[in-house]
Motif scaffolding. Structure first.
Motif, mmCIF file in Angstrom:
data_model
loop_
_atom_site.group_PDB
_atom_site.id
_atom_site.type_symbol
_atom_site.label_atom_id
_atom_site.label_comp_id
_atom_site.label_asym_id
_atom_site.label_seq_id
_atom_site.Cartn_x
_atom_site.Cartn_y
_atom_site.Cartn_z
ATOM 1 N N GLU A 76 43.101 37.227 47.739
ATOM 2 C CA GLU A 76 44.008 37.636 48.808
ATOM 3 C C GLU A 76 43.449 38.805 49.610
ATOM 4 O O GLU A 76 42.793 39.702 49.070
ATOM 5 C CB GLU A 76 45.373 38.023 48.230
ATOM 6 C CG GLU A 76 46.420 38.334 49.290
ATOM 7 C CD GLU A 76 47.809 38.511 48.723
ATOM 8 O OE1 GLU A 76 48.781 38.527 49.506
ATOM 9 O OE2 GLU A 76 47.939 38.626 47.491
ATOM 10 N N ILE A 77 43.713 38.775 50.917
ATOM 11 C CA ILE A 77 43.337 39.871 51.807
ATOM 12 C C ILE A 77 44.596 40.433 52.471
ATOM 13 O O ILE A 77 45.654 39.790 52.460
ATOM 14 C CB ILE A 77 42.323 39.415 52.876
ATOM 15 C CG1 ILE A 77 42.879 38.236 53.691
ATOM 16 C CG2 ILE A 77 41.001 39.046 52.219
ATOM 17 C CD1 ILE A 77 41.968 37.744 54.794
ATOM 18 N N TRP A 80 40.428 34.488 51.167
ATOM 19 C CA TRP A 80 39.198 33.723 51.362
ATOM 20 C C TRP A 80 39.169 32.533 50.411
ATOM 21 O O TRP A 80 39.926 32.479 49.444
ATOM 22 C CB TRP A 80 37.978 34.620 51.145
ATOM 23 C CG TRP A 80 37.972 35.839 52.001
ATOM 24 C CD1 TRP A 80 37.920 37.148 51.590
ATOM 25 C CD2 TRP A 80 38.037 35.887 53.438
ATOM 26 N NE1 TRP A 80 37.941 37.989 52.669
ATOM 27 C CE2 TRP A 80 38.025 37.248 53.817
ATOM 28 C CE3 TRP A 80 38.114 34.915 54.442
ATOM 29 C CZ2 TRP A 80 38.078 37.657 55.146
ATOM 30 C CZ3 TRP A 80 38.179 35.323 55.759
ATOM 31 C CH2 TRP A 80 38.153 36.673 56.107
ATOM 32 N N PHE A 81 38.296 31.590 50.690
ATOM 33 C CA PHE A 81 38.190 30.414 49.831
ATOM 34 C C PHE A 81 37.829 30.848 48.413
ATOM 35 O O PHE A 81 36.925 31.653 48.195
ATOM 36 C CB PHE A 81 37.142 29.442 50.360
ATOM 37 C CG PHE A 81 37.124 28.136 49.614
ATOM 38 C CD1 PHE A 81 38.013 27.130 49.943
ATOM 39 C CD2 PHE A 81 36.241 27.939 48.565
ATOM 40 C CE1 PHE A 81 38.016 25.931 49.243
ATOM 41 C CE2 PHE A 81 36.230 26.743 47.865
ATOM 42 C CZ PHE A 81 37.124 25.737 48.201
ATOM 43 N N ASP A 82 38.543 30.275 47.440
ATOM 44 C CA ASP A 82 38.384 30.649 46.039
ATOM 45 C C ASP A 82 37.713 29.500 45.295
ATOM 46 O O ASP A 82 38.345 28.503 44.953
ATOM 47 C CB ASP A 82 39.761 30.955 45.437
ATOM 48 C CG ASP A 82 39.676 31.530 44.032
ATOM 49 O OD1 ASP A 82 38.702 31.221 43.319
ATOM 50 O OD2 ASP A 82 40.597 32.277 43.645
ATOM 51 N N CYS A 83 36.408 29.644 45.039
ATOM 52 C CA CYS A 83 35.659 28.586 44.362
ATOM 53 C C CYS A 83 36.089 28.415 42.911
ATOM 54 O O CYS A 83 36.067 27.299 42.372
ATOM 55 C CB CYS A 83 34.165 28.882 44.417
ATOM 56 S SG CYS A 83 33.459 28.878 46.074
ATOM 57 N N CYS A 127 34.998 33.676 47.493
ATOM 58 C CA CYS A 127 35.174 34.146 46.121
ATOM 59 C C CYS A 127 34.431 33.198 45.186
ATOM 60 O O CYS A 127 34.795 32.027 45.055
ATOM 61 C CB CYS A 127 36.660 34.190 45.764
ATOM 62 S SG CYS A 127 36.986 34.732 44.069
ATOM 63 N N VAL A 128 33.390 33.706 44.517
ATOM 64 C CA VAL A 128 32.548 32.870 43.655
ATOM 65 C C VAL A 128 32.733 33.183 42.179
ATOM 66 O O VAL A 128 32.158 32.504 41.319
ATOM 67 C CB VAL A 128 31.060 33.032 44.027
ATOM 68 C CG1 VAL A 128 30.814 32.532 45.445
ATOM 69 C CG2 VAL A 128 30.610 34.488 43.887
ATOM 70 N N GLY A 129 33.503 34.218 41.861
ATOM 71 C CA GLY A 129 33.723 34.578 40.463
ATOM 72 C C GLY A 129 34.865 35.565 40.339
ATOM 73 O O GLY A 129 35.337 36.116 41.340
ATOM 74 N N ALA A 146 42.288 39.874 37.264
ATOM 75 C CA ALA A 146 41.043 39.458 37.914
ATOM 76 C C ALA A 146 40.862 40.090 39.294
ATOM 77 O O ALA A 146 41.808 40.212 40.068
ATOM 78 C CB ALA A 146 41.003 37.937 38.018
ATOM 79 N N LYS A 147 39.632 40.483 39.553
ATOM 80 C CA LYS A 147 39.229 40.962 40.868
ATOM 81 C C LYS A 147 38.182 40.001 41.425
ATOM 82 O O LYS A 147 37.328 39.511 40.681
ATOM 83 C CB LYS A 147 38.656 42.376 40.777
ATOM 84 C CG LYS A 147 39.650 43.403 40.249
ATOM 85 C CD LYS A 147 39.003 44.767 40.122
ATOM 86 C CE LYS A 147 39.983 45.796 39.546
ATOM 87 N NZ LYS A 147 39.343 47.131 39.384
ATOM 88 N N PRO A 148 38.219 39.721 42.733
ATOM 89 C CA PRO A 148 37.298 38.716 43.278
ATOM 90 C C PRO A 148 35.857 39.208 43.345
ATOM 91 O O PRO A 148 35.597 40.356 43.712
ATOM 92 C CB PRO A 148 37.852 38.469 44.678
ATOM 93 C CG PRO A 148 38.520 39.765 45.046
ATOM 94 C CD PRO A 148 39.100 40.293 43.762
ATOM 95 N N VAL A 149 34.938 38.343 42.991
ATOM 96 C CA VAL A 149 33.511 38.567 43.232
ATOM 97 C C VAL A 149 33.173 37.774 44.495
ATOM 98 O O VAL A 149 33.245 36.544 44.497
ATOM 99 C CB VAL A 149 32.662 38.104 42.043
ATOM 100 C CG1 VAL A 149 31.175 38.275 42.358
ATOM 101 C CG2 VAL A 149 33.047 38.854 40.777
ATOM 102 N N LEU A 150 32.841 38.474 45.551
ATOM 103 C CA LEU A 150 32.668 37.835 46.854
ATOM 104 C C LEU A 150 31.197 37.708 47.244
ATOM 105 O O LEU A 150 30.401 38.614 46.993
ATOM 106 C CB LEU A 150 33.407 38.635 47.935
ATOM 107 C CG LEU A 150 34.923 38.780 47.769
ATOM 108 C CD1 LEU A 150 35.481 39.700 48.844
ATOM 109 C CD2 LEU A 150 35.611 37.423 47.825
#
Length: 337
Positions: free
Chosen positions: A131-132, A162-165, A197-199, A219-223
């Motif tokens: 989320e942003i 953003w897109f969440d992989c 978001c890749v992780g 969880a925190k996004p790895v971008l």
């Protein structure tokens, strides 16, 4: 509704019960069973042509070689068993339940298409790792969807991200996805860089596997940022005509989630959904093959809901379409040809 005697008995019985409350508690006019019955008879006339034994109807259609299209509502993470409980819905949102709801054999479902936006959006509470907020979210919200990302009924602003992989990969796995339809790609054309978001970083450890809910809250996004294409891609009808950075974005997402993107839309109102050979058009009038595995298809057909697709190609597909591998989707429908 289709047994007049039984219906009349039920109307009289229910009216008697409700009239006790209306008279002594609410002090309102009493219900008149004969008026209610007549109203229900008018509904009967409207509904009668469309009512049947659905499972038998579909079974006969299958035996006749006809094609059935089922569309799911909501997405994987709203499933009560495999979603982000308790922020879920009351019934299963997974493709496997399409057979149960429609009354068709599970083995008749040959293809499962999962619809994902090129970014993320949500209405309501619940974990939303990518989320942003602030101006960044407002800009994406304003540009997104059909006239902005706002609730269709309430007009409430949707949460943006953003897109969440990670979530999408999990959603596709739970659905049994065979194909991904990647939508509203044109919305991202204003960005210099596009985060993905890749992780998930959970207590200092990075994972690409979707966690259980109590860990998801941490969880925190790895971008990873990809270069944008900074152009309007609406109206493009061939995959190779898309900007290089746009194609790179599609192929990066495809690699991260591990499922082939075989449909692509890049204009509002779903006017630009591009569909490769042998895949039924859902909302489209043009075709394109974004997946590397389908990019070499020499022949394409202009189709709208499959109506103009040659019969031999149409027979290729018995499909459940499941929406938004991450969170949200469309209403239910059935298309029978």
């Amino acid at each position: 509704l289709f047994d007049d005697k039984l219906l009349k008995e039920k109307v009289v019985r229910v009216a008697e019960q409700k009239n006790v409350l209306l008279e002594h508690l609410y002090h309102k006019p009493l219900l008149k069973p004969e008026e209610i019955f007549e109203e229900l008879m008018s509904y009967k006339k409207m509904l009668e042509p469309y009512v049947c034994d659905v499972s038998l109807f579909l079974w006969n259609a299958l035996k006749e070689g006809k094609e059935i299209l089922l569309e799911g509502q909501l997405g994987s993470l709203k499933d009560p068993d495999h979603g982000i409980y308790p922020m879920v819905t009351s019934s299963s949102t997974l493709a496997g339940y399409g057979a149960v709801g429609a009354g068709v054999p599970p083995y008749e479902i040959k293809k499962i298409i999962t619809v994902c936006k090129a970014y993320s959006s949500a209405v309501g509470a619940g974990a939303f790792v990518s989320e942003i907020f602030g101006d960044e979210a407002d800009e994406l919200r304003r540009r997104g969807g059909d006239g902005g990302e706002f609730g269709a009924t309430t007009g409430r602003p949707r949460r943006m991200g953003w897109f969440d992989c990670v979530a999408s990969k999990y959603g596709c796995r739970m659905q049994g996805t065979t194909d991904v339809a990647f939508t509203v790609l044109d919305v991202l054309g204003y960005l210099d860089e596009i985060p993905v978001c890749v992780g998930y970083d959970i207590d200092g450890e990075v994972t690409t596997d979707f966690p259980t809910t109590h860990l998801l809250e941490k969880a925190k996004p790895v971008l990873k940022k990809l270069p944008g294409w900074k152009s309007d891609i609406r109206g493009i009808k061939k995959y190779e005509d898309l900007p290089e950075n746009c194609r790179n974005y599609i192929e990066f997402v495809e690699e991260q989630i591990g499922y082939p993107i075989t449909m692509l839309s890049c204009s509002k109102g779903s006017r630009g959904l591009f569909v490769p050979l042998r895949v039924i058009g859902i909302f489209t009038d043009t075709t394109i093959s974004p997946s590397s595995r389908l990019r070499q298809c020499p022949d394409h057909y202009t189709i709208r809901a499959g109506r103009n697709l040659p019969d031999k190609e149409f027979r290729y597909l018995r499909t459940v379409i499941v929406t938004a591998a991450v969170y949200w989707g469309f209403n239910s429908m059935l298309l029978l040809r």
